[in-house]
Design a protein around this motif. Structure first.
Motif, PDB file in Angstrom:
ATOM      1  N   PRO A 166       3.255  52.439 -47.500  1.00 33.55           N
ATOM      2  CA  PRO A 166       3.035  53.758 -48.127  1.00 33.55           C
ATOM      3  C   PRO A 166       3.104  53.714 -49.657  1.00 33.55           C
ATOM      4  O   PRO A 166       2.321  54.367 -50.339  1.00 33.55           O
ATOM      5  N   LEU A 167       4.038  52.907 -50.192  1.00 32.42           N
ATOM      6  CA  LEU A 167       4.159  52.832 -51.652  1.00 32.42           C
ATOM      7  C   LEU A 167       2.890  52.239 -52.247  1.00 32.42           C
ATOM      8  O   LEU A 167       2.346  52.750 -53.244  1.00 32.42           O
ATOM      9  N   MET A 168       2.410  51.160 -51.645  1.00 31.56           N
ATOM     10  CA  MET A 168       1.226  50.504 -52.185  1.00 31.56           C
ATOM     11  C   MET A 168       0.018  51.447 -52.129  1.00 31.56           C
ATOM     12  O   MET A 168      -0.748  51.567 -53.083  1.00 31.56           O
ATOM     13  N   THR A 169      -0.122  52.136 -51.000  1.00 28.15           N
ATOM     14  CA  THR A 169      -1.255  53.052 -50.835  1.00 28.15           C
ATOM     15  C   THR A 169      -1.244  54.119 -51.923  1.00 28.15           C
ATOM     16  O   THR A 169      -2.260  54.394 -52.565  1.00 28.15           O
ATOM     17  N   GLU A 170      -0.070  54.720 -52.154  1.00 28.72           N
ATOM     18  CA  GLU A 170       0.009  55.800 -53.154  1.00 28.72           C
ATOM     19  C   GLU A 170      -0.145  55.271 -54.578  1.00 28.72           C
ATOM     20  O   GLU A 170      -0.772  55.899 -55.414  1.00 28.72           O
ATOM     21  N   LEU A 171       0.465  54.102 -54.847  1.00 31.97           N
ATOM     22  CA  LEU A 171       0.347  53.538 -56.201  1.00 31.97           C
ATOM     23  C   LEU A 171      -1.114  53.224 -56.523  1.00 31.97           C
ATOM     24  O   LEU A 171      -1.572  53.423 -57.654  1.00 31.97           O
ATOM     25  N   LEU A 172      -1.841  52.711 -55.531  1.00 33.62           N
ATOM     26  CA  LEU A 172      -3.259  52.404 -55.772  1.00 33.62           C
ATOM     27  C   LEU A 172      -4.036  53.679 -56.082  1.00 33.62           C
ATOM     28  O   LEU A 172      -4.943  53.687 -56.914  1.00 33.62           O
ATOM     29  N   GLU A 226       3.727  43.596 -57.315  1.00 32.83           N
ATOM     30  CA  GLU A 226       3.053  42.327 -56.993  1.00 32.83           C
ATOM     31  C   GLU A 226       4.014  41.151 -57.148  1.00 32.83           C
ATOM     32  O   GLU A 226       4.071  40.253 -56.308  1.00 32.83           O
ATOM     33  N   GLU A 227       4.786  41.160 -58.262  1.00 33.59           N
ATOM     34  CA  GLU A 227       5.723  40.056 -58.515  1.00 33.59           C
ATOM     35  C   GLU A 227       6.765  39.959 -57.407  1.00 33.59           C
ATOM     36  O   GLU A 227       7.182  38.881 -57.022  1.00 33.59           O
ATOM     37  N   GLU A 228       7.213  41.139 -56.916  1.00 31.86           N
ATOM     38  CA  GLU A 228       8.247  41.144 -55.873  1.00 31.86           C
ATOM     39  C   GLU A 228       7.666  40.791 -54.499  1.00 31.86           C
ATOM     40  O   GLU A 228       8.279  40.084 -53.712  1.00 31.86           O
ATOM     41  N   ALA A 229       6.466  41.314 -54.209  1.00 34.23           N
ATOM     42  CA  ALA A 229       5.929  41.201 -52.846  1.00 34.23           C
ATOM     43  C   ALA A 229       5.235  39.862 -52.600  1.00 34.23           C
ATOM     44  O   ALA A 229       5.196  39.366 -51.483  1.00 34.23           O
ATOM     45  N   CYS A 230       4.657  39.269 -53.662  1.00 35.19           N
ATOM     46  CA  CYS A 230       3.947  37.986 -53.532  1.00 35.19           C
ATOM     47  C   CYS A 230       2.995  37.995 -52.335  1.00 35.19           C
ATOM     48  O   CYS A 230       2.185  38.882 -52.201  1.00 35.19           O
ATOM     49  N   THR A 231       3.168  37.029 -51.437  1.00 32.28           N
ATOM     50  CA  THR A 231       2.167  36.875 -50.366  1.00 32.28           C
ATOM     51  C   THR A 231       2.215  38.005 -49.325  1.00 32.28           C
ATOM     52  O   THR A 231       1.321  38.100 -48.487  1.00 32.28           O
ATOM     53  N   GLU A 232       3.245  38.869 -49.375  1.00 32.63           N
ATOM     54  CA  GLU A 232       3.255  40.048 -48.484  1.00 32.63           C
ATOM     55  C   GLU A 232       1.999  40.898 -48.699  1.00 32.63           C
ATOM     56  O   GLU A 232       1.636  41.715 -47.865  1.00 32.63           O
ATOM     57  N   LEU A 233       1.372  40.740 -49.879  1.00 34.91           N
ATOM     58  CA  LEU A 233       0.205  41.580 -50.197  1.00 34.91           C
ATOM     59  C   LEU A 233      -1.094  41.031 -49.610  1.00 34.91           C
ATOM     60  O   LEU A 233      -2.118  41.709 -49.636  1.00 34.91           O
ATOM     61  N   VAL A 234      -1.056  39.789 -49.112  1.00 33.26           N
ATOM     62  CA  VAL A 234      -2.304  39.140 -48.675  1.00 33.26           C
ATOM     63  C   VAL A 234      -3.102  39.995 -47.676  1.00 33.26           C
ATOM     64  O   VAL A 234      -4.311  40.142 -47.822  1.00 33.26           O
ATOM     65  N   PHE A 269      -8.427  45.764 -50.021  1.00 30.94           N
ATOM     66  CA  PHE A 269      -8.170  47.142 -50.436  1.00 30.94           C
ATOM     67  C   PHE A 269      -7.682  47.189 -51.897  1.00 30.94           C
ATOM     68  O   PHE A 269      -8.132  47.993 -52.714  1.00 30.94           O
ATOM     69  N   ILE A 270      -6.765  46.248 -52.233  1.00 30.88           N
ATOM     70  CA  ILE A 270      -6.224  46.198 -53.605  1.00 30.88           C
ATOM     71  C   ILE A 270      -7.338  45.885 -54.601  1.00 30.88           C
ATOM     72  O   ILE A 270      -7.480  46.547 -55.635  1.00 30.88           O
ATOM     73  N   LEU A 271      -8.141  44.863 -54.282  1.00 29.01           N
ATOM     74  CA  LEU A 271      -9.210  44.456 -55.212  1.00 29.01           C
ATOM     75  C   LEU A 271     -10.230  45.568 -55.394  1.00 29.01           C
ATOM     76  O   LEU A 271     -10.713  45.798 -56.511  1.00 29.01           O
TER      77      LEU A 271
END
Length: 902
Positions: A479-485, A507-515, A520-522
């Motif tokens: 949810p945090l990533m979705t709203e921040l984007l 990004e620095e904290e989550a690292c590969t969790e974002l893969v 969607f991020i890009l």
């Protein structure tokens, strides 16, 4: 005969002064030319001082302007003034320091201090005695004007005034200033305190001799009705806290009570000075003891200070919700400074650490209001106090927080979110039970209708990113990533900026969790390219670079490369070589190239060529400037530094594929020059690139080694930590490629490295790189390095015990084992440290494990069973277990490691 102006000349000067107040640029240009002509006449400056001090018929702004032009002339060519002109100006200044007009007095004061700062304090011996004498004048204007001039001299020349060069005038001046603390005029009282305040931080002897009188006089002024006086009293107490806390401790209770009042002063400037007190006190060892009884009063005051004032909201355009189509004005864009590349190692349980000598600036929230204000100071004070008191702060805060975070007035709610962010670091433990409820509330605040609430919510959420990432991804991360984007594409530029920065932290904290979410991020980040104005575009580059650093090779998918590279390359082609926007773009591309590896190949040639061109252009410009400084401008070397760092990124990402590019360029010649640059950051980046090229394409580096090694040797100087660190790392990489051919250079570098590893207070990163390089040198040239084993084995072992298993650690430990084979006596006294270091390995390669086994075994056999038992008694249980499990230490005949891990 006193100088008199010629009427015609005077009219000409007056006309010039009138024209120079015109807003028209053509007129301004004509004025500049005319000024340059008139400066050819020595007595032009006499006319300027005459208009300032004697032409009372003219209006004050014109007279003051005449003085300011004279001040600029003094700054630029005082050494060329004929003695008669200089004397006339000095005399006129002192004779008119009591002009009835405050503006003219202030201008004369500025002129006096400008002359004084041109080395004239020594050659104008009557200045200080005369100004001090004029303080006794019955005439208010004369006293105030003299004090104004003295205050400026004290500000500009405090060190000189406290030196033997002038026969220590402070011995007379300080007692004199202290007498005026009781003057009937608030303006004079304020000047007197401001003068003395200039000498606190430097601990001027004359002030230290009168310290008790000074402190008593400050206390006497505590309740002064004038806000400027109160401000200077607060400023004095804050500085005394740093340099003479011993004198304040007996009165600390009363001082704290006073500062609690002043932090709520109706005049914000006074409140701000008082608020600095809490920031400074937090750095003192006595803070906890002194403040714990006062937290119940202090915390609500600080929290209250964290609200935006009405003027803040106007300045921040707090009522403007959508402004993302409005182009940025260029002065809004702060200069960017590139951080040069520092080579670091991976640690157990964490990522590589930043070079510790580089201070990471903690970005607070409303950065663009770059003025330090009460809100920022209160937030900073709460942050440092949270780090001192930890969870003890929460009983005073939590009752307030609930009321703030759900308050109907957005200004109050916004300050509550800032409070939550400010305590994140210090009170994290105590906040954890509340976060499952608070984080969803903050994520909701990302959709608030007020832009300033949305932007502060971004910042505060970024401060809790570490906790968010530690929970199951569906709970809060998604949810945090979705709203921040969504906020990255907000209609408000301040929110875009805050969201981009917060996302980079996530990004620095989550690292590969974002893969899983990369596509969607890009899509979001690439869409922002088309939407952002100039300033936020620079922050967007950072978010993309951080993403590449965080997910690494997972980015190397055709689908992702197709999305990301076209907009980046389009920007790259749009920017000219001298455009500073290249800095963040080059940094971003460096991260992307390292992550994409072979995926970057289609883009590498033009990028590589341009970097080489940037280095070449900068070096050429530096050469021209050093030969003819009056003809050429000094180059901005950041262009070269950023280019070197991107070349490092290419070498690291492309590996052997960079070979062809290096072969077709003169990069090695350029690198030879960069490694000898006078600017440490250039050398730092050069050595990083040298190490990366050594790994990627050593045949191109090898012919230069004889020239490069002496330069590397002279840069093993821990005064410049990052330069020394990168040079050390590069030597380690070179020796792995050179093997036994490294022999001629060992004596050049090993003594420096041994000295560095034994130095107290050496930053961890440098110690680790030094240990790795010593180990590697010992691996390739054991006969040369092993005799020094005893001098470095202990710090060597302690600095490498926390490094993750990796190639660098492997080669270094092989080196130590080989050296122990050559010189076993060198390790005997510190064998327990060696055991500890061996036990830090999780999975050594089989042949390395055998080397450890043989050394441990050999030692045990050498000392005999009984001594071994005594020795192994010293081990902590965990070390015993580890050695027993890995090397069969406590079993008969395999007791290799008993004395291991102290």
């Amino acid at each position: 005969m006193e100088w008199q102006p010629d009427e015609q000349g005077l009219q000409q000067v007056l006309l010039l002064l009138k024209d120079s107040q015109s807003p028209d640029t053509a007129t301004q240009r004509a004025v500049q030319e005319k000024l340059e002509q008139l400066n050819q006449f020595p007595d032009f400056n006499n006319y300027l001082i005459f208009v300032l001090t004697s032409l009372k018929s003219e209006d004050e702004p014109t007279r003051s302007l005449s003085g300011l032009i004279l001040k600029n002339n003094v700054k630029a060519h005082y050494q060329n003034f004929p003695p008669a002109v200089a004397d006339f100006i000095k005399r006129e200044c002192l004779n008119n320091i009591g002009d009835p007009s405050p503006l003219i007095r202030a201008t004369i004061g500025i002129l006096i201090t400008t002359i004084a700062s041109k080395g004239e304090l020594q050659t104008w011996p009557e200045l200080l005695p005369q100004l001090c004498n004029l303080l006794n004048s019955e005439d208010y204007n004369t006293c105030e004007g003299s004090f104004g001039a003295l205050q400026k001299i004290c500000e500009d020349s405090s060190e000189l005034l406290d030196s033997d060069a002038l026969n220590r005038p402070l011995n007379i001046m300080i007692p004199k200033f202290l007498q005026f603390f009781k003057h009937c005029s608030p303006k004079i009282r304020s000047h007197a305190i401001a003068c003395v305040n200039q000498f606190i931080i430097g601990r001027a002897q004359a002030l230290m001799d009168n310290i008790d009188t000074f402190i008593e006089s400050l206390f006497a002024l505590a309740g002064d009705e004038d806000s400027e006086v109160r401000k200077n009293v607060c400023r004095a107490l804050v500085m005394l806290l740093e340099v003479r806390i011993d004198r304040l401790i007996p009165h600390m209770h009363s001082i704290i009570q006073y500062m609690l009042q002043r932090t709520q002063d109706p005049d914000e400037n006074v409140a701000l000075e008082a608020c600095e007190f809490w920031l400074t006190l937090a750095e003192q060892p006595i803070c906890k003891e002194a403040l714990s009884g006062h937290l119940v009063q202090l915390i609500p005051i600080l929290v209250n200070g964290m609200k935006y004032s009405e003027i803040d909201i106007i300045l921040l355009k707090g009522d403007v919700e959508e402004d993302d189509t409005v182009p940025d004005s260029e002065q809004d864009i702060k200069p960017r400074f590139h951080k040069s590349r520092t080579v670091t190692l991976q640690h157990e349980g964490g990522e590589g650490e930043e070079g510790e000598d580089i201070d990471e600036d903690e970005d607070d929230d409303d950065d663009t209001l770059s003025d330090w204000n009460l809100r920022k100071c209160s937030a900073a004070a709460l942050d440092v106090l949270a780090n001192v008191f930890r969870d003890e702060l929460l009983p005073h805060l939590l009752p307030l927080l609930k009321g703030l975070l759900f308050h109907p007035d957005w200004v109050v709610k916004e300050s509550g979110i800032l409070v939550l962010g400010a305590i994140a670091e210090g009170c994290m433990q105590g906040m954890v039970p509340y976060l499952p409820e608070l984080i969803p509330h903050l994520i909701q605040c990302l959709c608030d209708k007020k832009a300033l609430v949305r932007s502060i919510a971004c910042w505060t959420l970024s401060r809790y990113a570490h906790w968010v990432v530690s929970q199951p991804p569906d709970a809060h991360l998604k949810p945090l990533m979705t709203e921040l984007l969504k906020r990255i594409l907000d209609g408000n530029k301040r929110v875009q900026e805050a969201a981009c920065s917060a996302f980079a932290t996530l990004e620095e904290e989550a690292c590969t969790e974002l893969v899983p979410y990369l596509s969607f991020i890009l899509d979001t980040l690439v869409f922002a390219f088309g939407k952002y104005q100039h300033k936020n575009l620079l922050i967007l580059y950072d978010a993309i670079g951080t993403l590449a650093d965080s997910v690494g090779h997972h980015l190397n998918q055709p689908e992702y490369i197709q999305k990301l590279m076209p907009p980046l390359i389009q920007k790259w082609n749009e920017l000219k070589d001298e455009d500073k926007d290249l800095f963040p773009l080059l940094e971003c591309l460096s991260s992307v190239a390292t992550a994409l590896q072979s995926g970057f190949l289609p883009y590498c040639e033009p990028v590589y060529q341009r970097c080489v061109t940037l280095v070449q252009k900068t070096l050429a410009q530096a050469m021209m400037y050093s030969q003819q400084p009056d003809q050429y401008e000094a180059p901005d070397k950041d262009f070269m530094i950023v280019a070197l760092d991107l070349l490092s990124g290419l070498a690291e990402g492309l590996g052997g594929h960079v070979d062809q590019l290096v072969a077709r360029s003169n990069i090695m010649t350029l690198l030879f020059q960069c490694m000898q640059d006078t600017m440490p950051e250039v050398r730092q980046s050069s050595f990083a690139l040298l190490g990366d090229l050594t790994k990627a394409c050593f045949p191109h580096v090898k012919p230069c080694i004889a020239e490069f090694m002496p330069i590397l040797g002279t840069n093993l100087n821990p005064e410049f930590i990052s330069v020394c660190n990168n040079a050390t790392w590069a030597i380690g990489e070179i020796c792995m490629q050179m093997g036994v051919e490294m022999q001629p250079y060992v004596a050049l570098v090993v003594p420096h490295l041994v000295e560095i590893i034994n130095r107290p207070n050496t930053p961890k990163t440098l110690l680790e790189n030094t240990a790795i390089t010593i180990g590697r040198l010992g691996y390739v040239c054991p006969q040369e390095v092993a005799p020094m084993l005893q001098q470095f084995i202990r710090p060597w072992c302690t600095s490498l015990r926390n490094i993750r298993d990796n190639e660098e650690k492997d080669s270094a430990f092989r080196g130590i084992c080989v050296m122990i084979g050559v010189n076993p006596g060198g390790v005997v006294q510190d064998f327990i440290f060696f055991c500890d270091a061996v036990a830090s390995w999780v999975n050594p390669k089989d042949d390395l494990r055998d080397m450890f086994y043989k050394i441990l075994h050999g030692f045990k056999d050498q000392v005999g069973e009984e001594n071994w038992q005594q020795f192994s008694e010293q081990f902590p249980p965990i070390l015993k277990e580890r050695l027993s499990a890995c090397y069969g230490v406590e079993r008969e005949n395999t007791c290799l490691l008993p004395f291991v891990l102290c």
